[in-house]
Design an enzyme around this catalytic site. Structure first.
Site, short mmCIF file in Angstrom:
data_model
loop_
_atom_site.label_atom_id
_atom_site.label_comp_id
_atom_site.label_asym_id
_atom_site.label_seq_id
_atom_site.Cartn_x
_atom_site.Cartn_y
_atom_site.Cartn_z
N ASN A 10 78.67 -41.82 4.92
CA ASN A 10 79.39 -41.18 6.03
C ASN A 10 80.68 -41.97 6.26
OD1 ASN A 10 80.30 -40.11 8.42
ND2 ASN A 10 78.62 -40.92 9.69
N LYS A 12 83.01 -41.27 8.26
CA LYS A 12 83.53 -41.12 9.63
C LYS A 12 85.03 -40.80 9.55
CE LYS A 12 79.92 -44.22 11.11
NZ LYS A 12 79.30 -44.87 12.23
N HIS A 93 75.20 -36.07 14.41
CA HIS A 93 75.33 -37.54 14.39
C HIS A 93 75.42 -38.04 15.84
CE1 HIS A 93 77.02 -41.53 13.72
NE2 HIS A 93 76.56 -41.43 12.49
N GLU A 95 77.27 -40.10 17.18
CA GLU A 95 78.64 -40.19 17.72
C GLU A 95 79.12 -38.83 18.21
OE1 GLU A 95 80.42 -42.16 14.34
OE2 GLU A 95 79.23 -43.93 14.79
N GLU A 164 68.28 -42.26 12.53
CA GLU A 164 69.30 -43.29 12.75
C GLU A 164 69.16 -43.83 14.17
OE1 GLU A 164 72.91 -43.04 10.03
OE2 GLU A 164 73.30 -41.69 11.69
N GLY A 170 76.15 -49.49 13.02
CA GLY A 170 77.32 -50.36 13.16
C GLY A 170 77.02 -51.73 13.74
N SER A 209 73.17 -49.56 9.57
CA SER A 209 73.44 -50.89 9.01
C SER A 209 72.76 -51.15 7.66
CB SER A 209 73.07 -51.99 10.03
OG SER A 209 73.93 -51.90 11.15
C1 PEP Z 1 76.23 -44.04 10.56
O1 PEP Z 1 77.11 -44.05 11.42
O2 PEP Z 1 75.72 -42.96 10.20
C2 PEP Z 1 75.82 -45.31 9.98
C3 PEP Z 1 74.68 -45.34 9.35
O3 PEP Z 1 76.67 -46.36 10.14
P1 PEP Z 1 76.44 -47.89 9.65
O4 PEP Z 1 75.85 -47.84 8.27
O5 PEP Z 1 77.81 -48.49 9.65
O6 PEP Z 1 75.51 -48.52 10.61
#
Ligand code: PEP
Length: 258
Positions: A10, A12, A93, A95, A164, A170, A209
């Site tokens: 992703n 973003k 997601h 966000e 997630e 993040g 992460s």
């Molecule tokens: C995400 O935003 O879908 C995500 C998994 O981010 P990160 O791997 O940076 O935690």
């Protein structure tokens, strides 16, 4: 049946056409047992189609509209995304749930439009830190998934779910593998309870992460069908290392011949 692990990046609101080309140069070889895709910002879909078409990498988008077309300024339909050869679209997601107040009902509409356009929706679910601390994870996941399960019926088997936990995204700290097992098991049981046999085809990913150092420990867990990767999907070498870990963790394809 193949049990390839899925690795979805992703990006973003990051990346450029030259970054897309850099990934294509590194992705020339195939890893049996890993299916990988990058979900890029909309303006990079033509570059992804051009650069990844000759590689094993697939591509997708990070959201789609719950409408087909019409007076929806700024929206992009699933059909438009599919026209650029995309295979996947991320939906719901955290966000977007937080920053755009997306509701579970809107997410169902987006998933239905994605499926109708021939895209595989990757539906994100997960609890916030305060919900985890209040032992509300199961309740949150049930709420996020129930409408979807009821609306999709037999189409449920065509979607991918990404668990997630919002607190892991993040943060640099992925959920512990034991906790991932437990939560993915809960999701699978819940789907089976409400949808019966259509639930067995749903692939459930972990996201939050994931990086080249922890990927193998996560991907080697049986319930983990793959990973959704944010920041580590921006560096070609890191993303490819995660793909290699996925290939090592996949179970060999079983022959249909008896
Ligand atoms: C995400 O935003 O879908 C995500 C998994 O981010 P990160 O791997 O940076 O935690």
């Amino acid at each position: 049946m193949s049990a390839a692990k899925l690795v979805i990046g992703n990006w973003k609101m990051n990346g450029s056409a030259s970054q897309v080309r850099a990934f294509a140069n590194l992705a020339a070889c195939e890893w049996p047992g890993c299916e990988a895709a990058l979900c890029v910002p909309y303006p990079l879909l033509p570059a992804a189609q051009m650069a990844f078409g000759a590689t094993p990498l697939r591509w997708g988008a990070q959201d789609c509209s719950a409408e087909d077309d019409g007076a929806f300024t700024g929206e992009v339909s699933a059909r438009m995304i599919r026209e650029f050869g995309a295979r996947y679209v991320i939906v719901g997601h955290s966000e977007r749930r937080a920053g755009h107040a997306e509701t579970d009902g809107q997410i169902v509409g987006k998933v239905q439009h994605a499926l109708a356009a021939g895209l595989t929706p990757i539906v994100c679910v997960g609890e916030k830190a305060e919900e985890r601390d209040g032992e509300q994870t199961a309740m949150v996941l049930r709420r996020q998934l129930l409408q979807l399960v009821r609306a999709l019926g037999r189409d449920l088997g065509s979607i991918v779910i990404a668990y997630e936990p919002v607190w892991a995204i993040g943060s640099g700290d992925a959920a512990a593998p034991g906790m991932i097992d437990h939560t993915l098991g809960f999701i699978a049981d819940m789907l089976t309870f409400h949808a019966g046999s259509s639930a067995s085809a749903v692939r459930i990913l972990y996201g939050g992460s994931v990086n080249p150092r922890n990927a193998e420990a996560i991907l080697s867990r049986k319930p983990v069908a793959g990973v959704l990767v944010g920041s580590a999907a921006l560096a070609p070498a890191d993303f490819m290392d995660i793909c290699k870990a996925a290939a090592r963790c996949s179970t060999p394809a079983t022959s249909d011949a008896t």
